[in-house]
Design an enzyme around this catalytic site. Sequence first.
Site, PDB file in Angstrom:
ATOM      1  N   ILE A  89       0.832  -1.218   0.000  1.00 21.60           N
ATOM      2  CA  ILE A  89       0.000   0.000   0.000  1.00 21.60           C
ATOM      3  C   ILE A  89       0.861   1.261   0.000  1.00 21.60           C
ATOM      4  O   ILE A  89       0.431   2.307  -0.503  1.00 21.60           O
ATOM      5  CB  ILE A  89      -0.981  -0.008   1.189  1.00 21.60           C
ATOM      6  CG1 ILE A  89      -2.133   0.984   0.945  1.00 21.60           C
ATOM      7  CG2 ILE A  89      -0.275   0.258   2.517  1.00 21.60           C
ATOM      8  CD1 ILE A  89      -3.312   0.812   1.876  1.00 21.60           C
TER       9      ILE A  89
ATOM     10  N   ASN B 178      -2.842   1.947  15.455  1.00 18.86           N
ATOM     11  CA  ASN B 178      -3.350   1.604  16.783  1.00 18.86           C
ATOM     12  C   ASN B 178      -3.747   2.919  17.450  1.00 18.86           C
ATOM     13  O   ASN B 178      -3.479   4.001  16.929  1.00 18.86           O
ATOM     14  CB  ASN B 178      -2.301   0.849  17.621  1.00 18.86           C
ATOM     15  CG  ASN B 178      -1.029   1.650  17.813  1.00 18.86           C
ATOM     16  OD1 ASN B 178      -1.047   2.739  18.382  1.00 18.86           O
ATOM     17  ND2 ASN B 178       0.058   1.148  17.288  1.00 18.86           N
TER      18      ASN B 178
ATOM     19  N   ASP C  38       1.215   0.023   9.516  1.00 16.26           N
ATOM     20  CA  ASP C  38       1.535   1.233  10.300  1.00 16.26           C
ATOM     21  C   ASP C  38       3.028   1.538  10.184  1.00 16.26           C
ATOM     22  O   ASP C  38       3.439   2.662   9.874  1.00 16.26           O
ATOM     23  CB  ASP C  38       1.147   0.949  11.761  1.00 16.26           C
ATOM     24  CG  ASP C  38       0.917   2.208  12.578  1.00 16.26           C
ATOM     25  OD1 ASP C  38       0.644   2.079  13.781  1.00 16.26           O
ATOM     26  OD2 ASP C  38       1.022   3.323  12.023  1.00 16.26           O
TER      27      ASP C  38
ATOM     28  N   SER D 117      -7.159  -4.947  10.448  1.00  9.95           N
ATOM     29  CA  SER D 117      -7.340  -5.920  11.543  1.00  9.95           C
ATOM     30  C   SER D 117      -6.973  -7.354  11.193  1.00  9.95           C
ATOM     31  O   SER D 117      -7.088  -8.235  12.059  1.00  9.95           O
ATOM     32  CB  SER D 117      -8.799  -5.927  12.065  1.00  9.95           C
ATOM     33  OG  SER D 117      -9.019  -4.815  12.906  1.00  9.95           O
TER      34      SER D 117
ATOM     35  N   GLY E  23      -4.028  -8.609  10.427  1.00 11.20           N
ATOM     36  CA  GLY E  23      -2.631  -8.986  10.726  1.00 11.20           C
ATOM     37  C   GLY E  23      -2.460  -9.183  12.218  1.00 11.20           C
ATOM     38  O   GLY E  23      -3.005 -10.125  12.812  1.00 11.20           O
ATOM     39  N   VAL E  24      -1.756  -8.267  12.840  1.00  6.93           N
ATOM     40  CA  VAL E  24      -1.516  -8.333  14.296  1.00  6.93           C
ATOM     41  C   VAL E  24      -2.833  -8.485  15.065  1.00  6.93           C
ATOM     42  O   VAL E  24      -2.903  -9.169  16.087  1.00  6.93           O
ATOM     43  CB  VAL E  24      -0.776  -7.041  14.751  1.00  6.93           C
ATOM     44  CG1 VAL E  24      -0.759  -6.879  16.257  1.00  6.93           C
ATOM     45  CG2 VAL E  24       0.634  -7.042  14.191  1.00  6.93           C
ATOM     46  N   TYR E  25      -3.895  -7.861  14.530  1.00  6.36           N
ATOM     47  CA  TYR E  25      -5.178  -7.921  15.267  1.00  6.36           C
ATOM     48  C   TYR E  25      -5.988  -9.185  14.969  1.00  6.36           C
ATOM     49  O   TYR E  25      -7.106  -9.331  15.449  1.00  6.36           O
ATOM     50  CB  TYR E  25      -5.999  -6.648  14.996  1.00  6.36           C
ATOM     51  CG  TYR E  25      -5.472  -5.412  15.722  1.00  6.36           C
ATOM     52  CD1 TYR E  25      -4.369  -5.485  16.576  1.00  6.36           C
ATOM     53  CD2 TYR E  25      -6.067  -4.181  15.558  1.00  6.36           C
ATOM     54  CE1 TYR E  25      -3.883  -4.362  17.234  1.00  6.36           C
ATOM     55  CE2 TYR E  25      -5.598  -3.034  16.215  1.00  6.36           C
ATOM     56  CZ  TYR E  25      -4.502  -3.149  17.059  1.00  6.36           C
ATOM     57  OH  TYR E  25      -4.026  -2.040  17.723  1.00  6.36           O
TER      58      TYR E  25
HETATM   59  N1  APR Z   1       0.756  -2.998   2.271  1.00  6.44           N
HETATM   60  C1  APR Z   1      -0.476  -3.590   2.286  1.00  6.44           C
HETATM   61  N2  APR Z   1      -0.870  -4.449   3.240  1.00  6.44           N
HETATM   62  C2  APR Z   1       0.027  -4.739   4.218  1.00  6.44           C
HETATM   63  C3  APR Z   1       1.321  -4.161   4.278  1.00  6.44           C
HETATM   64  C4  APR Z   1       1.670  -3.258   3.236  1.00  6.44           C
HETATM   65  N3  APR Z   1       2.869  -2.650   3.204  1.00  6.44           N
HETATM   66  N4  APR Z   1       1.968  -4.651   5.388  1.00  6.44           N
HETATM   67  C5  APR Z   1       1.109  -5.508   5.982  1.00  6.44           C
HETATM   68  N5  APR Z   1      -0.056  -5.571   5.279  1.00  6.44           N
HETATM   69  C6  APR Z   1      -1.262  -6.379   5.543  1.00  6.44           C
HETATM   70  C7  APR Z   1      -1.093  -7.547   6.481  1.00  6.44           C
HETATM   71  O1  APR Z   1      -0.655  -8.680   5.753  1.00  6.44           O
HETATM   72  C8  APR Z   1      -2.529  -7.708   6.976  1.00  6.44           C
HETATM   73  O2  APR Z   1      -3.275  -8.467   6.035  1.00  6.44           O
HETATM   74  O3  APR Z   1      -2.175  -5.504   6.198  1.00  6.44           O
HETATM   75  C9  APR Z   1      -3.095  -6.291   6.960  1.00  6.44           C
HETATM   76  C10 APR Z   1      -3.224  -5.654   8.343  1.00  6.44           C
HETATM   77  O4  APR Z   1      -2.140  -6.067   9.143  1.00  6.44           O
HETATM   78  P1  APR Z   1      -1.466  -5.116  10.282  1.00  6.44           P
HETATM   79  O5  APR Z   1      -0.633  -4.105   9.608  1.00  6.44           O
HETATM   80  O6  APR Z   1      -0.850  -6.035  11.271  1.00  6.44           O
HETATM   81  O7  APR Z   1      -2.701  -4.332  10.929  1.00  6.44           O
HETATM   82  P2  APR Z   1      -3.787  -4.814  11.991  1.00  6.44           P
HETATM   83  O8  APR Z   1      -4.041  -6.296  11.914  1.00  6.44           O
HETATM   84  O9  APR Z   1      -4.921  -3.880  11.797  1.00  6.44           O
HETATM   85  O10 APR Z   1      -3.063  -4.545  13.396  1.00  6.44           O
HETATM   86  C11 APR Z   1      -2.822  -3.202  13.757  1.00  6.44           C
HETATM   87  O11 APR Z   1      -0.537  -3.649  14.168  1.00  6.44           O
HETATM   88  O12 APR Z   1       1.182  -2.648  13.115  1.00  6.44           O
HETATM   89  C12 APR Z   1       0.453  -2.621  14.258  1.00  6.44           C
HETATM   90  O13 APR Z   1       0.495  -0.357  15.002  1.00  6.44           O
HETATM   91  C13 APR Z   1      -0.318  -1.346  14.421  1.00  6.44           C
HETATM   92  O14 APR Z   1      -0.979  -1.889  16.649  1.00  6.44           O
HETATM   93  C14 APR Z   1      -1.426  -1.807  15.312  1.00  6.44           C
HETATM   94  C15 APR Z   1      -1.731  -3.205  14.795  1.00  6.44           C
END
Ligand code: APR
Length: 170
Positions: A12, A25, A35, A123, A125-127
């Site tokens: 992205i 977050n 992020d 949400s 990924g980490v979430y």
């Molecule tokens: N471009 C597009 N998608 C991405 C990228 C990128 N560069 N990097 C990761 N992703 C995807 C992941 O594979 C996942 O499918 O974005 C989705 C969301 O993942 P996260 O970034 O972990 O976000 P989220 O699950 O909402 O968790 C948010 O993670 O990074 C921390 O500070 C953030 O605490 C917050 C939490």
Amino acid sequence: MSTEITLVRGDITRQTADAIVNAANSSLLGGGGVDGAIHRRGGPRVLAECRALRASRYGKGLPTGQAVATTAGELDARWVIHTVGPVYQGPGSDPSPLASCYRESLRVADGLGARTVAFPAVSTGVYRWPLEDAARIAVRAVRDAGAAVEEARFVLFDDRAYAAFAAQIP
Ligand code: APR
């Protein structure tokens, strides 16, 4: 004119759009995943504006399901729209805060006059929100938002995420 939904497989932070949505977050002070990538590539101006938001409107942080815009810094966009997704709590988790992330991001985008908005899979990924369920919630929320935004572009980082979203687009 309803919002056209498009899918892209990629990073992205390499997208060109009026607004790029960050899966943030509530601290708004950065993290990993999307992020981390957005702050890395967007540069210090993004964090500086996030800090200013914490010092003013969002003293306690950005609540889950809400969205707020900052500069996009060095990204090929005019704005980053930060939104905080819900952490998956297992089966029966309330989907409304996740739907709200998309609806509120589009509301902020409309307010800015943004015509193209790039979304990550918030949400999922980490979430830990299951991809298929998150894709269903996301596509429905964008469709139901009735936003003036012309294109909502889901930018999926891997084939599994892309397939999950593609399954939601007839
Ligand atoms: N471009 C597009 N998608 C991405 C990228 C990128 N560069 N990097 C990761 N992703 C995807 C992941 O594979 C996942 O499918 O974005 C989705 C969301 O993942 P996260 O970034 O972990 O976000 P989220 O699950 O909402 O968790 C948010 O993670 O990074 C921390 O500070 C953030 O605490 C917050 C939490």
